[in-house]
Scaffold this motif. Structure first.
Motif, PDB file in Angstrom:
ATOM      1  N   ILE B  68      47.718 -32.811 -17.099  1.00  0.00           N
ATOM      2  CA  ILE B  68      48.218 -32.480 -15.855  1.00  0.00           C
ATOM      3  C   ILE B  68      48.594 -31.154 -15.029  1.00  0.00           C
ATOM      4  CG2 ILE B  68      51.159 -32.788 -14.566  1.00  0.00           C
ATOM      5  CD1 ILE B  68      51.318 -34.993 -15.820  1.00  0.00           C
ATOM      6  N   VAL B  69      47.986 -30.939 -14.275  1.00  0.00           N
ATOM      7  CA  VAL B  69      48.349 -29.382 -13.701  1.00  0.00           C
ATOM      8  C   VAL B  69      49.126 -29.230 -13.185  1.00  0.00           C
ATOM      9  CG1 VAL B  69      46.942 -26.989 -12.970  1.00  0.00           C
ATOM     10  CG2 VAL B  69      45.697 -28.754 -14.321  1.00  0.00           C
ATOM     11  N   VAL B 110      44.494 -34.823 -13.578  1.00  0.00           N
ATOM     12  CA  VAL B 110      42.906 -34.574 -14.407  1.00  0.00           C
ATOM     13  C   VAL B 110      42.514 -35.169 -14.888  1.00  0.00           C
ATOM     14  CG1 VAL B 110      43.397 -31.917 -12.865  1.00  0.00           C
ATOM     15  CG2 VAL B 110      42.945 -31.976 -15.091  1.00  0.00           C
ATOM     16  N   ALA B 111      40.478 -35.618 -15.569  1.00  0.00           N
ATOM     17  CA  ALA B 111      40.242 -36.327 -16.200  1.00  0.00           C
ATOM     18  C   ALA B 111      39.347 -35.268 -16.649  1.00  0.00           C
ATOM     19  CB  ALA B 111      39.326 -37.668 -16.107  1.00  0.00           C
ATOM     20  N   VAL B 112      38.570 -34.623 -17.854  1.00  0.00           N
ATOM     21  CA  VAL B 112      37.446 -33.722 -18.045  1.00  0.00           C
ATOM     22  C   VAL B 112      36.937 -33.844 -18.809  1.00  0.00           C
ATOM     23  CG1 VAL B 112      38.149 -32.111 -16.610  1.00  0.00           C
ATOM     24  CG2 VAL B 112      39.051 -32.109 -18.930  1.00  0.00           C
ATOM     25  N   GLN B 113      35.078 -33.623 -19.199  1.00  0.00           N
ATOM     26  CA  GLN B 113      34.996 -34.814 -20.423  1.00  0.00           C
ATOM     27  C   GLN B 113      35.227 -33.712 -22.233  1.00  0.00           C
ATOM     28  OE1 GLN B 113      30.951 -33.176 -18.637  1.00  0.00           O
ATOM     29  NE2 GLN B 113      30.957 -35.023 -18.132  1.00  0.00           N
ATOM     30  N   ARG B 119      38.963 -25.843 -18.271  1.00  0.00           N
ATOM     31  CA  ARG B 119      38.936 -24.878 -18.347  1.00  0.00           C
ATOM     32  C   ARG B 119      39.141 -23.377 -17.158  1.00  0.00           C
ATOM     33  NH1 ARG B 119      36.678 -20.556 -22.377  1.00  0.00           N
ATOM     34  NH2 ARG B 119      34.232 -21.421 -20.795  1.00  0.00           N
ATOM     35  N   ASP B 120      36.855 -24.846 -17.186  1.00  0.00           N
ATOM     36  CA  ASP B 120      36.122 -23.950 -16.089  1.00  0.00           C
ATOM     37  C   ASP B 120      36.910 -24.520 -15.209  1.00  0.00           C
ATOM     38  OD1 ASP B 120      34.912 -22.375 -17.934  1.00  0.00           O
ATOM     39  OD2 ASP B 120      33.290 -24.145 -17.339  1.00  0.00           O
ATOM     40  N   PHE B 121      37.767 -25.880 -15.139  1.00  0.00           N
ATOM     41  CA  PHE B 121      37.787 -26.998 -13.293  1.00  0.00           C
ATOM     42  C   PHE B 121      39.193 -26.334 -13.480  1.00  0.00           C
ATOM     43  CE2 PHE B 121      40.574 -30.286 -11.701  1.00  0.00           C
ATOM     44  CZ  PHE B 121      40.045 -30.070 -10.793  1.00  0.00           C
ATOM     45  N   ALA B 122      40.460 -26.146 -14.091  1.00  0.00           N
ATOM     46  CA  ALA B 122      41.265 -25.149 -13.787  1.00  0.00           C
ATOM     47  C   ALA B 122      41.052 -24.445 -13.282  1.00  0.00           C
ATOM     48  CB  ALA B 122      42.528 -25.172 -15.493  1.00  0.00           C
ATOM     49  N   LEU B 123      40.087 -22.801 -14.032  1.00  0.00           N
ATOM     50  CA  LEU B 123      40.017 -21.402 -12.807  1.00  0.00           C
ATOM     51  C   LEU B 123      39.285 -21.771 -12.006  1.00  0.00           C
ATOM     52  CD1 LEU B 123      39.230 -19.931 -16.469  1.00  0.00           C
ATOM     53  CD2 LEU B 123      41.134 -19.851 -14.925  1.00  0.00           C
ATOM     54  N   SER B 124      38.140 -22.568 -11.441  1.00  0.00           N
ATOM     55  CA  SER B 124      37.959 -22.654 -10.441  1.00  0.00           C
ATOM     56  C   SER B 124      38.103 -23.218  -9.530  1.00  0.00           C
ATOM     57  CB  SER B 124      36.246 -22.959 -10.714  1.00  0.00           C
ATOM     58  OG  SER B 124      36.248 -24.272 -11.120  1.00  0.00           O
ATOM     59  N   PRO B 130      43.026 -18.839  -3.528  1.00  0.00           N
ATOM     60  CA  PRO B 130      44.240 -17.699  -3.043  1.00  0.00           C
ATOM     61  C   PRO B 130      45.890 -18.108  -3.073  1.00  0.00           C
ATOM     62  CG  PRO B 130      42.787 -17.651  -1.590  1.00  0.00           C
ATOM     63  CD  PRO B 130      42.480 -18.524  -2.475  1.00  0.00           C
ATOM     64  N   GLU B 131      45.916 -19.416  -2.280  1.00  0.00           N
ATOM     65  CA  GLU B 131      47.107 -20.146  -1.784  1.00  0.00           C
ATOM     66  C   GLU B 131      47.902 -19.774  -3.739  1.00  0.00           C
ATOM     67  OE1 GLU B 131      44.266 -20.942  -1.813  1.00  0.00           O
ATOM     68  OE2 GLU B 131      43.993 -23.319  -0.729  1.00  0.00           O
ATOM     69  N   VAL B 132      47.100 -20.536  -4.463  1.00  0.00           N
ATOM     70  CA  VAL B 132      47.490 -20.578  -5.922  1.00  0.00           C
ATOM     71  C   VAL B 132      48.421 -19.441  -6.389  1.00  0.00           C
ATOM     72  CG1 VAL B 132      47.469 -22.197  -7.873  1.00  0.00           C
ATOM     73  CG2 VAL B 132      46.597 -22.719  -5.626  1.00  0.00           C
ATOM     74  N   ALA B 133      49.241 -19.846  -6.531  1.00  0.00           N
ATOM     75  CA  ALA B 133      50.318 -18.581  -7.103  1.00  0.00           C
ATOM     76  C   ALA B 133      50.244 -18.915  -8.501  1.00  0.00           C
ATOM     77  CB  ALA B 133      52.202 -18.868  -5.646  1.00  0.00           C
ATOM     78  N   HIS B 134      50.126 -20.083  -9.572  1.00  0.00           N
ATOM     79  CA  HIS B 134      50.600 -19.796 -10.689  1.00  0.00           C
ATOM     80  C   HIS B 134      50.266 -21.624 -10.729  1.00  0.00           C
ATOM     81  CE1 HIS B 134      52.907 -20.844 -13.821  1.00  0.00           C
ATOM     82  NE2 HIS B 134      52.946 -20.170 -14.301  1.00  0.00           N
ATOM     83  N   ILE B 135      49.382 -21.265 -12.232  1.00  0.00           N
ATOM     84  CA  ILE B 135      49.090 -23.176 -13.406  1.00  0.00           C
ATOM     85  C   ILE B 135      49.589 -23.347 -14.152  1.00  0.00           C
ATOM     86  CG2 ILE B 135      47.407 -23.248 -11.368  1.00  0.00           C
ATOM     87  CD1 ILE B 135      45.688 -23.478 -12.843  1.00  0.00           C
TER      88      ILE B 135
END
Lengths: 158, 158
Positions: B68-69, B110-113, B119-124, B130-135
């Motif tokens: 969960i992000v 989210v579901a990832v391999q 990590r790549d997905f959360a970052l990109s 820009p609209e994301v303040a915090h994850i």
DNA sequence: TTTGAAATACACAATGA
DNA sequence: TCATTGTGTATTTCAAA
């Protein structure tokens, strides 16, 4: 079990529309109906397909409010976590739950009739229980599920 | 649209098993097959039934990790929230999302391999925008959905 | 609205490639 | 493992209650 392109395509179609007729599934993936039937039977048997479920509009069931209840337990023994899971599964207000790594042990997606129902439910089903250390309730404005396969079909050979 | 006991029963059965044959549905609720067909057609038309979906085992798709992000946006204008929702819907890693009242604006399932993919997905997909303040990312040990109707069938008259 | 009956289409199993 | 074929069964339409 490993899956080829046709299996993935069948899964993709059944995820989009689980009531699609076998004949149409067969046509779309380019095999004979008997072949599609057999493949789907095997996917089901191997538990690759876990079930088929209708999505029902919550309002039609008298649900006007949905929430996530985040829960922290007092301890994290196997026995306690397992019994809490079992408890969750028996509650008809629980649409789904997540068991998490992190500060919150569980997040429970609940559906209720109104704010009173939510309060009563949160208190009686969670707050009141001795294994629950802390709860926090978050209102859901919108919940949306995807109907696509989550991962791009790898171009596996047959 | 208001529903009687037979409609609720059809919904309950289709939620349990969306591929149940019409003839069997009819038998179980005690009407003729043609009646069951017509009722289900109308429930579908009225969007009480929103769709039918197969549940696929994540591992069969190469998914070994779910998370969960939790996301906080920088602003909460309608335009920004809407465009973020649209963004979420286009990501194949997103199984579902919750738009919430509370500190976290969104929680995205989210579901990832694998961990690298996460990590790549959360970052990109999130952190970089820009609209994301915090994850904040929370690993899922277990996710489970119910297959029962969430609310006890009210004994509505016909 | 529901139904039974008719026609159409489908599922399923056996067979053979 | 697949497609073909045949049989029984289900789906779907429709006219009537």
């Amino acid at each position: 079990m490993d899956l080829d392109r046709i299996d993935f395509e069948l899964l993709r179609l059944l995820r989009k529309n689980a009531r699609m007729a076998n004949k149409e599934l067969a046509e779309r993936v380019g095999v004979a109906p008997s072949t599609a039937l057999e493949r789907i039977r095997r996917l089901r048997e191997a538990r690759v397909i876990q079930g088929y479920h209708a999505d029902i509009q919550p309002k039609a069931l008298g649900i006007t409010l949905q929430a996530i209840v985040a829960i922290r337990l007092t301890q994290h023994t196997r026995a306690l976590v397992d019994s809490f899971r079992e408890h969750l599964l028996q509650l008809s207000e629980v649409l789904a739950f997540y068991h998490l790594a992190g500060a919150d042990d569980f997040q429970v997606h609940v559906a209720v009739q109104d704010a009173d129902h939510l309060r009563d439910f949160a208190l009686s089903a969670f707050a009141q229980r001795p294994e629950v250390a802390h709860i926090e309730t978050r209102l859901i404005f919108e919940y949306r599920r995807g109907d696509e396969l989550p991962i791009y079909v790898q171009s596996a050979d047959d």
